[in-house]
Design an enzyme around this catalytic site. Structure first.
Site, mmCIF file in Angstrom:
data_model
loop_
_atom_site.group_PDB
_atom_site.id
_atom_site.type_symbol
_atom_site.label_atom_id
_atom_site.label_comp_id
_atom_site.label_asym_id
_atom_site.label_seq_id
_atom_site.Cartn_x
_atom_site.Cartn_y
_atom_site.Cartn_z
ATOM 1 N N ASP A 199 -2.884 4.598 -2.436
ATOM 2 C CA ASP A 199 -3.856 5.267 -1.567
ATOM 3 C C ASP A 199 -4.287 6.612 -2.172
ATOM 4 O OD1 ASP A 199 -5.104 5.271 1.158
ATOM 5 O OD2 ASP A 199 -3.922 7.090 1.419
ATOM 6 N N HIS A 201 -11.129 -1.581 4.974
ATOM 7 C CA HIS A 201 -10.866 -1.126 6.345
ATOM 8 C C HIS A 201 -11.475 0.243 6.644
ATOM 9 C CE1 HIS A 201 -8.011 0.750 3.730
ATOM 10 N NE2 HIS A 201 -7.673 1.600 4.669
ATOM 11 N N ASP A 202 -12.101 0.872 5.647
ATOM 12 C CA ASP A 202 -12.733 2.180 5.859
ATOM 13 C C ASP A 202 -14.255 2.078 5.870
ATOM 14 O OD1 ASP A 202 -10.239 3.449 5.765
ATOM 15 O OD2 ASP A 202 -10.366 3.755 3.600
ATOM 16 N N GLU A 256 -6.834 3.763 -5.465
ATOM 17 C CA GLU A 256 -8.019 4.120 -4.704
ATOM 18 C C GLU A 256 -8.461 5.494 -5.179
ATOM 19 O OE1 GLU A 256 -9.605 4.774 -0.123
ATOM 20 O OE2 GLU A 256 -7.672 5.535 -0.755
ATOM 21 N N ASP A 296 0.847 -1.183 0.000
ATOM 22 C CA ASP A 296 0.000 0.000 0.000
ATOM 23 C C ASP A 296 0.892 1.247 0.000
ATOM 24 O OD1 ASP A 296 -2.201 1.691 0.447
ATOM 25 O OD2 ASP A 296 -3.135 0.248 1.814
#
Ligand code: TEU
Ligand code: CA
Length: 536
Positions: A190, A314-315, A240, A95
């Site tokens: 990200d 995870h968000d 993302e 990431d």
């Protein structure tokens, strides 16, 4: 595209598996579970950031890109993970958080000391704008050292980087080169569509500023440059994309553009935001959900784009607690939601715990929440006049911590996640919901996911077929059709707990490829039913 038939599994390292009893998941904890992941059939692991970090945003605030934070292990542990995952033909995706660094990063510290070179790595201005941080509050922070403001689209400890500076871009390329050399197979970038900022910084009188920096002016140029200079063309790369557009996503992911191999967008996960506000609750608008999927699936296909397919990360809150039902229909609705995602066109992502139908956290007290965004918004909600009870109710459905509770491996102490005190509270349903139990049960959610992952490998129609959505009068029924040469496949899902009349007699000469009920009823689609028919 070599990842056509692949499925990716996302690991939020802090909550995955703790190997040394300090309560924090770690690299060796991942290595310990490689056989489990191999058995599930996944091809790549996206591991969330384990680099040096003060952990204000659980690792998305990086203070050194080339070092591993000791709470997660050592470089030796990582080399071993690569070796062991290679043996099992599982690729590792790292990431890359390139929109910002922690304010603890040496670059930022040098900037504050007045070093011009590093001041230009960030976005320092004499005046601020009215832009809002994604985690609440104004997006600019004053620093007396320089008598200037710096931009932070996220937490105040996450300072945005200045991609218009060539020297900075070179630094970040070196980060990619370093980890590539270690033997990783791909990268997740990200919030990468926020890296190109506008030439002028002005107030946004109609919004929070995002229209000025989302899919910004040089974004495609910067991505092309990064990919070319670090030879990423043949790797799996996923961006993302925050608040992005279809048009831009086609460009980001069409192989001819030589940017990324696939993109995450979040439009389908905002259909339960009242007035587009994440912190206002509303039932999911199924008409909107349908329209978003049909548009993105069909248009990305027609224009050569490639979607990353997902419900959870995870968000996001847990999908079974959100668009499914996590009580009497927990198993059936988890399977329905999985079927819908895994037979679409694109690359499916499974987020840790999703494969056993883990639910939201159901925390009772604000002290249980650890996420910076959740805590900030709790206070903002109170300031806006909500009662504590109302604010807690909103968090219980919207907080990012809902997905971050430790993975439930078995029914022993701490669900087998750690022998020490877990860094965050577990969900208290781990006695009923855990991996060990699902492994033993042939009808479990876990075994259903396994089947979905293997179907993508077996059936070309899933990985390569075209896609067309078929609109129903009843907005609770979602149907799409895949075709490849002479083959036809229909995926039919009921997003509600009602049994709904539906004439499926035309499928009597089809084969049932996968379903979440044990028998077939050609006259109705039952509560949260998913059924997939194929004709060869
Ligand atoms: O997330 C970006 C992002 O936009 C979401 O976290 C969003 O802010 C959130 O859902 C609030 O509605 C990425 C990471 O996935 C996230 O964990 C990080 O906190 C964030 O970037 C900053 O690096
Ligand atoms: Ca640990």
């Amino acid at each position: 595209m070599k990842f056509f038939k692949s499925t990716v599994y996302q690991i939020y390292i802090k909550s995955f598996n703790d190997s040394n009893g300090d309560g924090i998941g770690d690299i060796n904890g991942i290595t310990e579970k490689l056989d489990y992941l191999k058995d599930l059939g996944v091809d790549y692991l996206w591991i969330t950031p384990f680099f040096k970090s003060p952990q204000k945003d659980n690792g998305y605030d990086i203070s050194n890109y080339l070092e591993i934070d000791p709470i997660f292990g050592t470089m030796e542990d990582f080399d071993n993970l690569i070796k062991e995952s290679n043996k099992r033909k599982i690729g590792i995706m790292l990431d890359m958080v390139f929109n910002h660094t922690s304010t603890e990063h040496i670059w930022f510290k040098k900037a504050l000391q007045g070093d011009e070179k590093y001041i230009n790595y960030y976005i320092f201005k004499d005046e601020k704008t009215n832009w809002e941080s994604k985690f609440g509050g104004n997006a600019w922070q004053y620093v007396k050292e320089l008598d200037k403001y710096y931009l932070h689209l996220f937490d105040v400890t996450q300072a945005d980087l200045n991609w218009d500076n060539k020297e900075l871009r070179e630094e970040l390329k070196n980060v990619v080169r370093f980890w590539k050399k270690k033997g990783v197979s791909g990268f997740r970038f990200d919030v990468v569509n926020l890296i190109s900022k506008p030439n002028k910084f002005v107030d946004d009188n109609i919004g929070d500023g995002r229209r000025f920096y989302t899919d910004g002016p040089n974004i495609h140029q910067y991505l092309k440059e990064l990919v070319k200079d670090t030879n990423l063309e043949d790797m799996i790369t996923v961006g993302e994309m925050s608040s992005t557009s279809l048009e831009n996503c086609i460009k980001y992911s069409n192989p001819n553009e030589k940017e990324l191999s696939q993109v995450f967008n979040f439009h389908h996960l905002k259909v339960d935001y009242k007035n587009k506000d994440k912190w206002e609750l509303m039932e999911a608008n199924l008409d909107e959900l349908y329209d978003i999927f049909s548009l993105w699936q069909e248009e990305m296909y027609k224009n050569g784009g490639w979607n990353a397919l997902f419900w959870c990360n995870h968000d996001q809150p847990r999908i079974v607690s959100r668009f499914g039902q996590d009580k009497e229909y927990r198993i059936i609705s988890s399977k329905m939601l999985a079927t819908f995602i895994h037979l679409l066109r694109g690359t499916p992502y499974i987020y840790q715990g999703e494969e056993i139908g883990m639910t939201n956290a159901y925390y009772k007290d604000i002290s249980e929440y650890l996420d910076v965004e959740s805590i900030n918004y709790y206070n903002i909600l109170l300031k806006k006049g909500k009662s504590k009870e109302e604010a807690l109710n909103i968090l219980s459905q919207r907080s990012r911590d809902n997905s971050r509770t430790p993975v439930q491996w078995n029914n022993t102490l701490n669900a087998g996640f750690s022998t020490g005190k877990p860094w965050m509270n577990l969900s208290n349903n781990y006695k009923e919901i855990n991996v060990e139990k699902d492994i033993k049960d042939e009808q479990s959610i876990l075994n259903y996911y396994k089947k979905l992952v293997s179907l993508r490998k077996k059936e070309d129609i899933i990985s390569q077929g075209d896609i067309k959505f078929i609109k129903q009068d009843n907005n609770k029924i979602f149907i799409y059709k895949r075709t490849l040469n002479n083959e036809k496949l229909y995926c039919i899902c009921n997003f509600s707990k009602e049994d709904i009349d539906l004439d499926m007699s035309k499928f009597k000469d089809y084969e049932v490829l996968i379903q979440n009920y044990s028998d077939v009823d050609y006259n109705k689609i039952r509560a949260y039913e998913a059924i997939v028919y194929i004709k060869r």
